[in-house]
Design an enzyme around this catalytic site. Structure first.
Site, PDB file in Angstrom:
ATOM      1  N   ASP A  13       1.136  -1.603   0.483  1.00 34.26           N
ATOM      2  CA  ASP A  13      -0.356  -0.099   0.027  1.00 34.26           C
ATOM      3  C   ASP A  13       0.451   1.090   0.083  1.00 34.26           C
ATOM      4  OD1 ASP A  13      -2.294   1.639  -0.010  1.00 34.26           O
ATOM      5  OD2 ASP A  13      -2.849   1.147   2.115  1.00 34.26           O
ATOM      6  N   GLY A  16      -0.171   5.487  -4.665  1.00 36.58           N
ATOM      7  CA  GLY A  16      -0.935   6.659  -5.055  1.00 36.58           C
ATOM      8  C   GLY A  16      -0.220   7.828  -4.571  1.00 36.58           C
ATOM      9  N   HIS A  30       2.652   3.807  -9.184  1.00 32.01           N
ATOM     10  CA  HIS A  30       2.346   2.231  -9.306  1.00 32.01           C
ATOM     11  C   HIS A  30       3.587   1.365 -10.358  1.00 32.01           C
ATOM     12  CE1 HIS A  30      -1.740   2.437  -7.468  1.00 32.01           C
ATOM     13  NE2 HIS A  30      -2.909   2.697  -8.196  1.00 32.01           N
ATOM     14  N   GLU A  60     -11.774  -5.734  -4.872  1.00 30.23           N
ATOM     15  CA  GLU A  60     -12.551  -4.126  -4.219  1.00 30.23           C
ATOM     16  C   GLU A  60     -12.261  -3.159  -5.696  1.00 30.23           C
ATOM     17  OE1 GLU A  60     -11.827  -6.283  -2.046  1.00 30.23           O
ATOM     18  OE2 GLU A  60     -14.188  -6.365  -1.796  1.00 30.23           O
ATOM     19  N   TRP A  62     -12.217  -2.760  -9.034  1.00 28.28           N
ATOM     20  CA  TRP A  62     -12.485  -2.399  -9.792  1.00 28.28           C
ATOM     21  C   TRP A  62     -13.299  -1.017  -9.367  1.00 28.28           C
ATOM     22  CZ3 TRP A  62     -11.338  -5.125 -13.654  1.00 28.28           C
ATOM     23  CH2 TRP A  62     -10.732  -6.224 -13.569  1.00 28.28           C
ATOM     24  N   ARG A  64     -12.310   1.764  -8.376  1.00 33.23           N
ATOM     25  CA  ARG A  64     -10.543   2.804  -8.556  1.00 33.23           C
ATOM     26  C   ARG A  64     -11.645   3.470  -9.815  1.00 33.23           C
ATOM     27  NH1 ARG A  64      -5.585   2.417  -5.942  1.00 33.23           N
ATOM     28  NH2 ARG A  64      -5.942   2.308  -3.685  1.00 33.23           N
ATOM     29  N   LEU A 124      12.024 -20.084  -5.185  1.00 34.00           N
ATOM     30  CA  LEU A 124      11.036 -18.930  -4.963  1.00 34.00           C
ATOM     31  C   LEU A 124       9.743 -19.038  -5.492  1.00 34.00           C
ATOM     32  CD1 LEU A 124       9.622 -16.688  -2.714  1.00 34.00           C
ATOM     33  CD2 LEU A 124      10.917 -15.124  -4.722  1.00 34.00           C
ATOM     34  N   LEU A 181      -6.493  -6.155   7.041  1.00 38.38           N
ATOM     35  CA  LEU A 181      -5.715  -6.754   5.997  1.00 38.38           C
ATOM     36  C   LEU A 181      -6.656  -6.348   5.093  1.00 38.38           C
ATOM     37  CD1 LEU A 181      -5.594  -9.626   8.779  1.00 38.38           C
ATOM     38  CD2 LEU A 181      -3.675  -9.142   8.042  1.00 38.38           C
ATOM     39  N   SER A 182      -7.365  -5.161   5.168  1.00 38.83           N
ATOM     40  CA  SER A 182      -8.340  -5.833   3.675  1.00 38.83           C
ATOM     41  C   SER A 182      -8.653  -6.820   3.080  1.00 38.83           C
ATOM     42  CB  SER A 182      -7.796  -4.621   2.891  1.00 38.83           C
ATOM     43  OG  SER A 182      -7.317  -3.067   3.865  1.00 38.83           O
TER      44      SER A 182
HETATM   45  C1  FPP Z   1      -1.884   0.061  -3.263  1.00 38.35           C
HETATM   46  O1  FPP Z   1      -1.268   1.422  -3.951  1.00 38.35           O
HETATM   47  C2  FPP Z   1      -1.653  -0.727  -3.732  1.00 38.35           C
HETATM   48  C3  FPP Z   1      -2.322  -1.365  -5.354  1.00 38.35           C
HETATM   49  C4  FPP Z   1      -3.748  -0.987  -5.855  1.00 38.35           C
HETATM   50  C5  FPP Z   1      -1.947  -2.444  -5.953  1.00 38.35           C
HETATM   51  C6  FPP Z   1      -0.762  -2.721  -6.110  1.00 38.35           C
HETATM   52  C7  FPP Z   1       0.296  -2.585  -7.331  1.00 38.35           C
HETATM   53  C8  FPP Z   1       1.477  -2.411  -7.617  1.00 38.35           C
HETATM   54  C9  FPP Z   1       2.383  -2.716  -6.227  1.00 38.35           C
HETATM   55  C10 FPP Z   1       1.644  -2.358  -8.982  1.00 38.35           C
HETATM   56  C11 FPP Z   1       1.781  -3.322  -9.455  1.00 38.35           C
HETATM   57  C12 FPP Z   1       2.314  -4.346  -9.781  1.00 38.35           C
HETATM   58  C13 FPP Z   1       3.057  -5.491 -10.444  1.00 38.35           C
HETATM   59  C14 FPP Z   1       2.654  -6.738  -9.986  1.00 38.35           C
HETATM   60  C15 FPP Z   1       2.994  -5.090 -12.054  1.00 38.35           C
HETATM   61  P1  FPP Z   1      -2.878   2.503  -3.560  1.00 38.35           P
HETATM   62  O2  FPP Z   1      -2.505   3.033  -4.586  1.00 38.35           O
HETATM   63  O3  FPP Z   1      -3.845   2.224  -3.059  1.00 38.35           O
HETATM   64  O4  FPP Z   1      -1.610   3.977  -2.793  1.00 38.35           O
HETATM   65  P2  FPP Z   1      -2.361   5.077  -1.984  1.00 38.35           P
HETATM   66  O5  FPP Z   1      -3.209   4.295  -0.628  1.00 38.35           O
HETATM   67  O6  FPP Z   1      -0.644   5.512  -1.115  1.00 38.35           O
HETATM   68  O7  FPP Z   1      -3.314   5.862  -2.722  1.00 38.35           O
END
Ligand code: FPP
Length: 228
Positions: A13, A16, A30, A60, A62, A64, A124, A181-182
């Site tokens: 997390d 963003g 991302h 969840e 989707w 966004r 791994l 844990l979302s």
């Molecule tokens: C949360 O950050 C992250 C995600 C929604 C997905 C995780 C995606 C990646 C790590 C990148 C792509 C992954 C791969 C495997 C290519 P957020 O957008 O919720 O951040 P925020 O809480 O700061 O808004």
């Protein structure tokens, strides 16, 4: 370096916020998050960890904005294409959990190709949780039990979860500062050690990761029993 931890789950997390703090759009975060996936995967491979399960896209997510969703889909496809040489070089097997049905055929094809190409690797196993939600996983497991008329014991439920081939989760790490844990691996979290850090995922460093792995070694896991 060898750690006793066999299976790590990570809620990645903070992409963003990481981008917003740099006056960039969320996609930039991302991209940086995907780069961090690469780094942490390589570290796990070097440390002899058996399984790394990464929460890449939840059931969840989707909700966004559609532009962000489609960016994440493209990023995932690109990541898998670019990643294959690294997986091959490091003997890493690629797997997924979650329901892949809603994804585009291009992404599904790339996922399948990556799985098939790395199926014989013995190092791994990197497991991406894609369109994954623990509730959805449990419902699918229960429906499979019903289909085969199997009595739902704890063992049978576990055997029908998406994670069945990958064994128990030893620890779950969540970056980004939230302490929840979302909908990630809820059944499997029953006896997992939990680690929460305010570090945003793109800033998560090898040093912090190693600190967590070392801390895990100090935790006494009693599984509801008594000491010693
Ligand atoms: C949360 O950050 C992250 C995600 C929604 C997905 C995780 C995606 C990646 C790590 C990148 C792509 C992954 C791969 C495997 C290519 P957020 O957008 O919720 O951040 P925020 O809480 O700061 O808004």
């Amino acid at each position: 370096m060898n750690f006793s931890c066999q299976h790590i789950g990570i809620i990645m997390d903070g992409n963003g916020r990481w981008a917003e703090r740099r006056d960039k759009n969320r996609s930039f975060g991302h991209e940086a998050g995907a780069q961090k996936v690469r780094e942490i995967t390589q570290l796990c491979s070097r440390f002899g960890i058996r399984y790394l399960t990464l929460y890449a896209f939840s059931t969840e997510n989707w909700k966004r904005p559609s532009l962000e969703v489609s960016f994440l889909m493209q990023l995932m496809t690109k990541y898998l294409k670019n990643e294959l040489p690294l997986l091959i070089e490091n003997n890493i097997r690629f797997e997924t959990i979650g329901d892949l049905n809603p994804f585009s055929s291009a992404l599904k094809k790339q996922i399948q190709l990556t799985k098939e190409t790395t199926a014989h690797h013995t190092g791994l196993t990197q497991v991406l949780a894609l369109n994954y939600g623990a509730h959805d996983e449990m419902i699918r497991a229960i429906n499979r039990l019903r289909e085969y008329d199997i009595t739902p014991t704890a063992e049978q439920i576990e055997n029908h979860l998406d994670t069945a081939p990958f064994g128990k989760i030893d620890m779950i790490i969540r970056t980004g500062g939230d302490i929840r844990l979302s909908n990630f691996l809820l059944w499997q979290a029953a006896y997992a050690e939990l680690f929460f850090t305010s570090t945003l995922w793109p800033d998560f460093s090898a040093d912090e990761f190693m600190g967590i792995l070392e801390n895990f070694e100090l935790r006494e896991r009693r599984y509801g029993g008594l000491n010693g």
